[in-house]
Design an enzyme around this catalytic site. Structure first.
Site, PDB file in Angstrom:
ATOM      1  N   ARG A  51       0.847  -1.195   0.000  1.00  0.00           N
ATOM      2  CA  ARG A  51       0.000   0.000   0.000  1.00  0.00           C
ATOM      3  C   ARG A  51       0.882   1.244   0.000  1.00  0.00           C
ATOM      4  O   ARG A  51       0.611   2.226  -0.666  1.00  0.00           O
ATOM      5  CB  ARG A  51      -0.958   0.010   1.203  1.00  0.00           C
ATOM      6  CG  ARG A  51      -1.669   1.361   1.356  1.00  0.00           C
ATOM      7  CD  ARG A  51      -2.914   1.352   2.238  1.00  0.00           C
ATOM      8  NE  ARG A  51      -2.871   0.444   3.350  1.00  0.00           N
ATOM      9  CZ  ARG A  51      -2.109   0.594   4.456  1.00  0.00           C
ATOM     10  NH1 ARG A  51      -1.331   1.645   4.578  1.00  0.00           N
ATOM     11  NH2 ARG A  51      -2.134  -0.319   5.400  1.00  0.00           N
ATOM     12  N   ASP A 177      -7.260  18.984 -14.272  1.00  0.00           N
ATOM     13  CA  ASP A 177      -7.578  17.642 -14.751  1.00  0.00           C
ATOM     14  C   ASP A 177      -7.145  17.604 -16.221  1.00  0.00           C
ATOM     15  O   ASP A 177      -7.776  18.197 -17.089  1.00  0.00           O
ATOM     16  CB  ASP A 177      -9.087  17.387 -14.594  1.00  0.00           C
ATOM     17  CG  ASP A 177      -9.484  15.979 -15.030  1.00  0.00           C
ATOM     18  OD1 ASP A 177      -8.767  15.371 -15.850  1.00  0.00           O
ATOM     19  OD2 ASP A 177     -10.531  15.490 -14.565  1.00  0.00           O
ATOM     20  N   LYS A 202      -8.016   6.658 -19.389  1.00  0.00           N
ATOM     21  CA  LYS A 202      -8.289   7.232 -20.697  1.00  0.00           C
ATOM     22  C   LYS A 202      -7.031   7.210 -21.572  1.00  0.00           C
ATOM     23  O   LYS A 202      -6.527   6.143 -21.853  1.00  0.00           O
ATOM     24  CB  LYS A 202      -8.872   8.633 -20.524  1.00  0.00           C
ATOM     25  CG  LYS A 202      -9.943   8.727 -19.412  1.00  0.00           C
ATOM     26  CD  LYS A 202     -11.204   7.920 -19.690  1.00  0.00           C
ATOM     27  CE  LYS A 202     -12.139   7.807 -18.485  1.00  0.00           C
ATOM     28  NZ  LYS A 202     -12.497   9.047 -17.821  1.00  0.00           N
TER      29      LYS A 202
HETATM   30  C1  LIG Z   1     -13.022   9.479 -16.537  1.00  0.00           C
HETATM   31  C2  LIG Z   1     -12.673  10.812 -16.010  1.00  0.00           C
HETATM   32  C3  LIG Z   1     -12.447  11.029 -14.643  1.00  0.00           C
HETATM   33  C4  LIG Z   1     -12.642   9.928 -13.599  1.00  0.00           C
HETATM   34  O1  LIG Z   1     -11.735   8.898 -13.731  1.00  0.00           O
HETATM   35  P1  LIG Z   1     -12.035   7.355 -13.396  1.00  0.00           P
HETATM   36  O2  LIG Z   1     -10.779   6.680 -13.787  1.00  0.00           O
HETATM   37  O3  LIG Z   1     -13.238   6.939 -14.186  1.00  0.00           O
HETATM   38  O4  LIG Z   1     -12.311   7.296 -11.923  1.00  0.00           O
HETATM   39  C5  LIG Z   1     -12.077  12.285 -14.230  1.00  0.00           C
HETATM   40  N1  LIG Z   1     -11.953  13.306 -15.108  1.00  0.00           N
HETATM   41  C6  LIG Z   1     -12.178  13.150 -16.422  1.00  0.00           C
HETATM   42  C7  LIG Z   1     -12.017  14.312 -17.342  1.00  0.00           C
HETATM   43  C8  LIG Z   1     -12.538  11.902 -16.922  1.00  0.00           C
HETATM   44  O5  LIG Z   1     -12.781  11.748 -18.232  1.00  0.00           O
END
Ligand SMILES: *Cc1c(COP(=O)(O)O)cnc(C)c1O
Length: 382
Positions: A51, A177, A202
């Protein structure tokens, strides 16, 4: 790996020296929870319990830090686990944040339905409106401005450097983000941001075969807070998942170039189509954020949205008719995906100020042959 090495070189080598025991060129999947100690407290290279740290995850964390131009990276079990850990590290009851009024639905839900219950307040603002951002920031009270650019699914482009100036003047940190752009197309830390967030599910992973998240920072104090909270909360990326993301990162630059090539052509096709009332892509000169995106990003990426002239039912029918574009949530993989945000990814924000138009369709344009993608859309639009 030298910091002056190019992006692709770092994507392939950063954090990944050949294994000292066997010479394995690829970082092994260290499927272990614990590590033998040479006498009590005699840790080998600091590894104690997985962890806290695991060598496969360490390799990924170092690679991500290098690609974002940060000093320290942290890998999590999902993008939302990364976001939650970050929020718990920087907020306490009474904290205030400014967030995008078209944030990713899951991010908005995390604020509105989880953190708000603990006394953390978030004000949604259109980040394209710098005066509105400045008005929403409360000096001494706002701990962070949360930026998403381009946004999901409307692809609005926010000026990271200008927002950083506003936020820093009020004593707030800037979180970006960077999921939609990936580190290849956009470097938030170099533009003045303090924290980069990724859903590595992604583009970083890139093959729709893993769920993961990451944080990258430059500031040593912030890094120490995240080291503590990552271990104390425990939402870490496992070794198998870390390995998949590491493998994905090796081809990130090639994939992003091809995603951008294909998306540019798909957007141009939709832009002139009579059944499409609006094509939304930062690479189109008609996009209000086009010039900013051209300055801030290397290219415009693989996400394209559009509005269907005949309305919601026609948009839903179209999503059901494509054959190459797979009808599915998520994005950023090598295969093309199509979805209806209002009913799918953004159903959780229906009825809030983040609701998206019901005639909107979102495409994650993959790296297939673009002629096949355009032919598929052409026949599905009818
Ligand atoms: C998918 C996504 C998230 C969340 O991520 P997860 O891996 O699904 O928890 C956050 N921000 C954006 C822009 C995303 O496309």
């Amino acid at each position: 790996m030298s910091e002056s090495a190019g992006f692709s070189t770092r994507a392939i080598h950063a954090g990944q020296e050949p294994d000292p025991t066997t010479g394995a060129v690829i970082a092994p999947i260290y499927a272990t929870s614990t590590y033998a100690q040479d006498g009590v407290g005699g840790l080998r290279n600091g590894y104690e319990y997985s962890r806290s740290a695991n060598p496969t995850r360490t390799a990924l964390e170092q690679c991500l830090a290098s690609l974002e131009g940060g000093s320290r990276g942290f890998a999590f079990a999902s993008g939302l686990a990364a976001e939650d850990t970050l929020l718990r590290a920087i907020t306490s009851p009474g904290s205030h944040l400014v967030i995008p009024n078209d944030a990713y639905g899951g991010t908005f839900r995390l604020f509105a339905r989880v953190h708000q219950r603990w006394g953390v307040e978030a004000t949604p603002v259109a980040l394209t409106d710098l005066e509105a951002v400045a008005a929403a920031v409360r000096p001494g009270e706002t701990v962070a401005v949360w930026v998403e650019t381009p946004t999901n699914p409307l692809l609005a482009v926010a000026d990271i450097a200008a927002i950083a100036e506003i936020a820093h003047a009020a004593g707030a940190v800037v979180i970006v983000d960077n999921t939609f752009a990936s580190p290849y197309l956009q470097q938030p830390l170099a533009l003045g941001a303090d924290v980069v967030v990724h859903s590595t599910t992604k583009y970083c992973g890139g093959h729709s075969d893993v769920v993961g998240g990451a944080l990258v920072v430059n500031d040593a104090e912030l890094a120490e807070q995240l080291v503590f909270h990552q271990n104390a909360i425990g939402g870490v990326a496992g070794p198998f998942d870390s390995w998949l993301v590491l493998r994905g990162l090796k081809t990130l630059s090639l994939r992003m170039e091809r995603h951008s090539d294909n998306a540019e052509q798909v957007a141009a096709f939709l832009d002139q189509h009579p059944q499409v009332s609006q094509a939304i892509y930062p690479g189109l000169t008609s996009h209000p954020g086009h010039e900013l995106a051209a300055r801030q990003m290397r290219r415009f990426g693989g996400m394209v949205s559009f509005r269907v002239a005949a309305g919601e039912q026609a948009a839903l029918d179209l999503c059901a008719r494509t054959k190459v574009f797979v009808l599915a949530e998520s994005l950023g993989g090598v295969e093309s995906l199509i979805e209806h945000p209002g009913r799918m990814t953004h159903a959780s924000v229906a009825g809030t100020e983040l609701e998206v138009p019901s005639d909107l369709v979102r495409l994650s344009v993959g790296i297939e042959d673009v002629e096949d993608l355009i032919a598929d859309l052409d026949s599905a639009i009818g």
